[in-house]
Design a protein around this motif. Structure first.
Motif, PDB file in Angstrom:
ATOM      1  N   THR A   6       0.832  -1.210   0.000  1.00  0.00           N
ATOM      2  CA  THR A   6       0.000   0.000   0.000  1.00  0.00           C
ATOM      3  C   THR A   6       0.863   1.256   0.000  1.00  0.00           C
ATOM      4  O   THR A   6       0.545   2.233  -0.697  1.00  0.00           O
ATOM      5  N   ASP A   7       1.964   1.253   0.755  1.00  0.00           N
ATOM      6  CA  ASP A   7       2.891   2.390   0.760  1.00  0.00           C
ATOM      7  C   ASP A   7       3.486   2.602  -0.634  1.00  0.00           C
ATOM      8  O   ASP A   7       3.630   3.743  -1.089  1.00  0.00           O
ATOM      9  N   MET A   8       3.839   1.517  -1.286  1.00  0.00           N
ATOM     10  CA  MET A   8       4.416   1.618  -2.630  1.00  0.00           C
ATOM     11  C   MET A   8       3.406   2.203  -3.619  1.00  0.00           C
ATOM     12  O   MET A   8       3.747   3.071  -4.424  1.00  0.00           O
ATOM     13  N   ILE A   9       2.167   1.732  -3.547  1.00  0.00           N
ATOM     14  CA  ILE A   9       1.127   2.246  -4.442  1.00  0.00           C
ATOM     15  C   ILE A   9       0.854   3.714  -4.153  1.00  0.00           C
ATOM     16  O   ILE A   9       0.720   4.523  -5.073  1.00  0.00           O
ATOM     17  N   ALA A  10       0.799   4.080  -2.888  1.00  0.00           N
ATOM     18  CA  ALA A  10       0.541   5.475  -2.524  1.00  0.00           C
ATOM     19  C   ALA A  10       1.675   6.382  -3.001  1.00  0.00           C
ATOM     20  O   ALA A  10       1.435   7.510  -3.429  1.00  0.00           O
ATOM     21  N   ARG A  11       2.894   5.905  -2.947  1.00  0.00           N
ATOM     22  CA  ARG A  11       4.049   6.732  -3.306  1.00  0.00           C
ATOM     23  C   ARG A  11       4.257   6.815  -4.819  1.00  0.00           C
ATOM     24  O   ARG A  11       4.598   7.873  -5.350  1.00  0.00           O
ATOM     25  N   PHE A  12       4.086   5.703  -5.538  1.00  0.00           N
ATOM     26  CA  PHE A  12       4.436   5.670  -6.952  1.00  0.00           C
ATOM     27  C   PHE A  12       3.259   5.466  -7.906  1.00  0.00           C
ATOM     28  O   PHE A  12       3.432   5.554  -9.109  1.00  0.00           O
ATOM     29  N   GLY A  13       2.100   5.150  -7.378  1.00  0.00           N
ATOM     30  CA  GLY A  13       0.923   4.957  -8.218  1.00  0.00           C
ATOM     31  C   GLY A  13       0.695   3.493  -8.568  1.00  0.00           C
ATOM     32  O   GLY A  13       1.636   2.717  -8.718  1.00  0.00           O
ATOM     33  N   GLU A  14      -0.565   3.144  -8.667  1.00  0.00           N
ATOM     34  CA  GLU A  14      -0.922   1.749  -8.910  1.00  0.00           C
ATOM     35  C   GLU A  14      -0.472   1.272 -10.284  1.00  0.00           C
ATOM     36  O   GLU A  14       0.048   0.161 -10.430  1.00  0.00           O
ATOM     37  N   THR A  15      -0.634   2.095 -11.297  1.00  0.00           N
ATOM     38  CA  THR A  15      -0.251   1.693 -12.653  1.00  0.00           C
ATOM     39  C   THR A  15       1.244   1.390 -12.728  1.00  0.00           C
ATOM     40  O   THR A  15       1.656   0.392 -13.322  1.00  0.00           O
ATOM     41  N   HIS A  16       2.037   2.241 -12.115  1.00  0.00           N
ATOM     42  CA  HIS A  16       3.490   2.032 -12.112  1.00  0.00           C
ATOM     43  C   HIS A  16       3.855   0.745 -11.379  1.00  0.00           C
ATOM     44  O   HIS A  16       4.727  -0.008 -11.837  1.00  0.00           O
ATOM     45  N   MET A  17       3.188   0.469 -10.284  1.00  0.00           N
ATOM     46  CA  MET A  17       3.471  -0.756  -9.532  1.00  0.00           C
ATOM     47  C   MET A  17       3.027  -2.000 -10.295  1.00  0.00           C
ATOM     48  O   MET A  17       3.687  -3.035 -10.239  1.00  0.00           O
ATOM     49  N   ILE A  18       1.940  -1.901 -11.050  1.00  0.00           N
ATOM     50  CA  ILE A  18       1.499  -3.031 -11.885  1.00  0.00           C
ATOM     51  C   ILE A  18       2.564  -3.311 -12.941  1.00  0.00           C
ATOM     52  O   ILE A  18       2.966  -4.454 -13.151  1.00  0.00           O
ATOM     53  N   ARG A  19       3.061  -2.261 -13.580  1.00  0.00           N
ATOM     54  CA  ARG A  19       4.076  -2.441 -14.628  1.00  0.00           C
ATOM     55  C   ARG A  19       5.373  -3.000 -14.073  1.00  0.00           C
ATOM     56  O   ARG A  19       6.037  -3.798 -14.721  1.00  0.00           O
ATOM     57  N   LEU A  20       5.772  -2.544 -12.882  1.00  0.00           N
ATOM     58  CA  LEU A  20       7.021  -3.043 -12.304  1.00  0.00           C
ATOM     59  C   LEU A  20       6.886  -4.464 -11.772  1.00  0.00           C
ATOM     60  O   LEU A  20       7.824  -5.247 -11.857  1.00  0.00           O
ATOM     61  N   SER A  21       5.734  -4.789 -11.215  1.00  0.00           N
ATOM     62  CA  SER A  21       5.574  -6.121 -10.621  1.00  0.00           C
ATOM     63  C   SER A  21       5.184  -7.182 -11.641  1.00  0.00           C
ATOM     64  O   SER A  21       5.397  -8.373 -11.398  1.00  0.00           O
ATOM     65  N   GLN A  22       4.631  -6.775 -12.772  1.00  0.00           N
ATOM     66  CA  GLN A  22       4.251  -7.734 -13.818  1.00  0.00           C
ATOM     67  C   GLN A  22       4.669  -7.194 -15.192  1.00  0.00           C
ATOM     68  O   GLN A  22       3.818  -6.916 -16.038  1.00  0.00           O
ATOM     69  N   PRO A  23       5.963  -7.045 -15.420  1.00  0.00           N
ATOM     70  CA  PRO A  23       6.409  -6.431 -16.671  1.00  0.00           C
ATOM     71  C   PRO A  23       6.098  -7.246 -17.919  1.00  0.00           C
ATOM     72  O   PRO A  23       5.919  -6.687 -19.000  1.00  0.00           O
ATOM     73  N   GLU A  24       5.999  -8.553 -17.783  1.00  0.00           N
ATOM     74  CA  GLU A  24       5.741  -9.410 -18.943  1.00  0.00           C
ATOM     75  C   GLU A  24       4.268  -9.453 -19.326  1.00  0.00           C
ATOM     76  O   GLU A  24       3.928  -9.855 -20.428  1.00  0.00           O
ATOM     77  N   ASP A  25       3.375  -9.039 -18.453  1.00  0.00           N
ATOM     78  CA  ASP A  25       1.933  -9.086 -18.708  1.00  0.00           C
ATOM     79  C   ASP A  25       1.397  -7.666 -18.869  1.00  0.00           C
ATOM     80  O   ASP A  25       1.072  -6.997 -17.896  1.00  0.00           O
ATOM     81  N   ARG A  26       1.294  -7.208 -20.111  1.00  0.00           N
ATOM     82  CA  ARG A  26       0.815  -5.840 -20.384  1.00  0.00           C
ATOM     83  C   ARG A  26      -0.690  -5.682 -20.160  1.00  0.00           C
ATOM     84  O   ARG A  26      -1.200  -4.576 -20.150  1.00  0.00           O
ATOM     85  N   THR A  27      -1.409  -6.774 -19.958  1.00  0.00           N
ATOM     86  CA  THR A  27      -2.853  -6.686 -19.734  1.00  0.00           C
ATOM     87  C   THR A  27      -3.209  -6.796 -18.250  1.00  0.00           C
ATOM     88  O   THR A  27      -4.384  -6.768 -17.900  1.00  0.00           O
ATOM     89  N   ALA A  28      -2.195  -6.905 -17.391  1.00  0.00           N
ATOM     90  CA  ALA A  28      -2.438  -7.065 -15.947  1.00  0.00           C
ATOM     91  C   ALA A  28      -3.154  -5.837 -15.394  1.00  0.00           C
ATOM     92  O   ALA A  28      -2.890  -4.705 -15.800  1.00  0.00           O
ATOM     93  N   GLU A  29      -4.059  -6.088 -14.473  1.00  0.00           N
ATOM     94  CA  GLU A  29      -4.822  -5.001 -13.854  1.00  0.00           C
ATOM     95  C   GLU A  29      -4.611  -4.922 -12.352  1.00  0.00           C
ATOM     96  O   GLU A  29      -5.171  -4.050 -11.695  1.00  0.00           O
ATOM     97  N   THR A  30      -3.827  -5.847 -11.804  1.00  0.00           N
ATOM     98  CA  THR A  30      -3.533  -5.829 -10.370  1.00  0.00           C
ATOM     99  C   THR A  30      -2.026  -6.012 -10.160  1.00  0.00           C
ATOM    100  O   THR A  30      -1.333  -6.573 -11.009  1.00  0.00           O
ATOM    101  N   VAL A  31      -1.571  -5.538  -9.028  1.00  0.00           N
ATOM    102  CA  VAL A  31      -0.149  -5.683  -8.708  1.00  0.00           C
ATOM    103  C   VAL A  31       0.148  -7.104  -8.261  1.00  0.00           C
ATOM    104  O   VAL A  31      -0.733  -7.801  -7.756  1.00  0.00           O
ATOM    105  N   ASP A  32       1.380  -7.515  -8.453  1.00  0.00           N
ATOM    106  CA  ASP A  32       1.843  -8.806  -7.943  1.00  0.00           C
ATOM    107  C   ASP A  32       2.399  -8.524  -6.548  1.00  0.00           C
ATOM    108  O   ASP A  32       3.559  -8.154  -6.379  1.00  0.00           O
ATOM    109  N   ALA A  33       1.539  -8.678  -5.552  1.00  0.00           N
ATOM    110  CA  ALA A  33       1.888  -8.315  -4.176  1.00  0.00           C
ATOM    111  C   ALA A  33       3.077  -9.111  -3.660  1.00  0.00           C
ATOM    112  O   ALA A  33       3.922  -8.567  -2.932  1.00  0.00           O
ATOM    113  N   VAL A  34       3.185 -10.371  -4.039  1.00  0.00           N
ATOM    114  CA  VAL A  34       4.286 -11.218  -3.559  1.00  0.00           C
ATOM    115  C   VAL A  34       5.623 -10.668  -4.056  1.00  0.00           C
ATOM    116  O   VAL A  34       6.601 -10.578  -3.308  1.00  0.00           O
ATOM    117  N   LYS A  35       5.670 -10.277  -5.314  1.00  0.00           N
ATOM    118  CA  LYS A  35       6.902  -9.746  -5.892  1.00  0.00           C
ATOM    119  C   LYS A  35       7.289  -8.421  -5.210  1.00  0.00           C
ATOM    120  O   LYS A  35       8.459  -8.191  -4.905  1.00  0.00           O
TER     121      LYS A  35
END
Length: 144
Positions: A6-35
């Motif tokens: 939640t801190d990461m999403i608040a600081r950098f934005g959800e879209t950015h965290m989705i792209r960083l946590s799931q770079p291979e899946d351009r259709t992802a709509e949620t963050v990979d919390a484990v990563k």
């Protein structure tokens, strides 16, 4: 860990965290919390390595500066991958964070957290004893 997903999403934005946590899946709509949690755990370990000598780690209630440092280090870690490279801005932020942590370790910066107690007596403190009398004293040097 000093920060949360939640801190990461608040600081950098959800879209950015989705792209960083799931770079291979351009259709992802949620963050990979484990990563993200893995990157945050690694960042917390790095922070502990720098502050361990001065403060009790892990810090139970980390100040905002530590949360921010953890997020910056984790973001940089997430951006390193097979198909990604950290941006220049991410690299600069990481470098500034590491410098800040080094300054804490050098006691140039203080945090408002419990300080670690020294493990033993400080060098040069306490009474000193000798088992021999002095060879050179005012009396033995008289006349020279």
């Amino acid at each position: 860990m000093y920060a949360t997903v939640t801190d990461m999403i608040a600081r950098f934005g959800e879209t950015h965290m989705i792209r960083l946590s799931q770079p291979e899946d351009r259709t992802a709509e949620t963050v990979d919390a484990v990563k993200i949690e893995t990157a945050l755990s690694d960042a917390s370990s790095v922070i502990d390595g720098y502050i361990r000598g001065r403060y009790l780690v892990p810090i139970a209630a980390p100040p905002a500066e530590i949360v921010r440092a953890s997020c910056v280090l984790a973001r940089y870690e997430l951006a390193q991958g097979e198909h990604m490279e950290p941006s220049e801005e991410m690299g600069k932020a990481r470098k500034e964070t590491i410098t800040w942590l080094e300054n804490i370790a050098k006691e140039l910066i203080n945090l408002d957290v419990p300080v670690a107690l020294p493990a033993g007596p400080a060098v040069g403190s306490g009474p000193r004893m000798s088992d021999r009398s002095r060879i050179m004293s005012l009396d033995s040097l008289r006349g020279f």
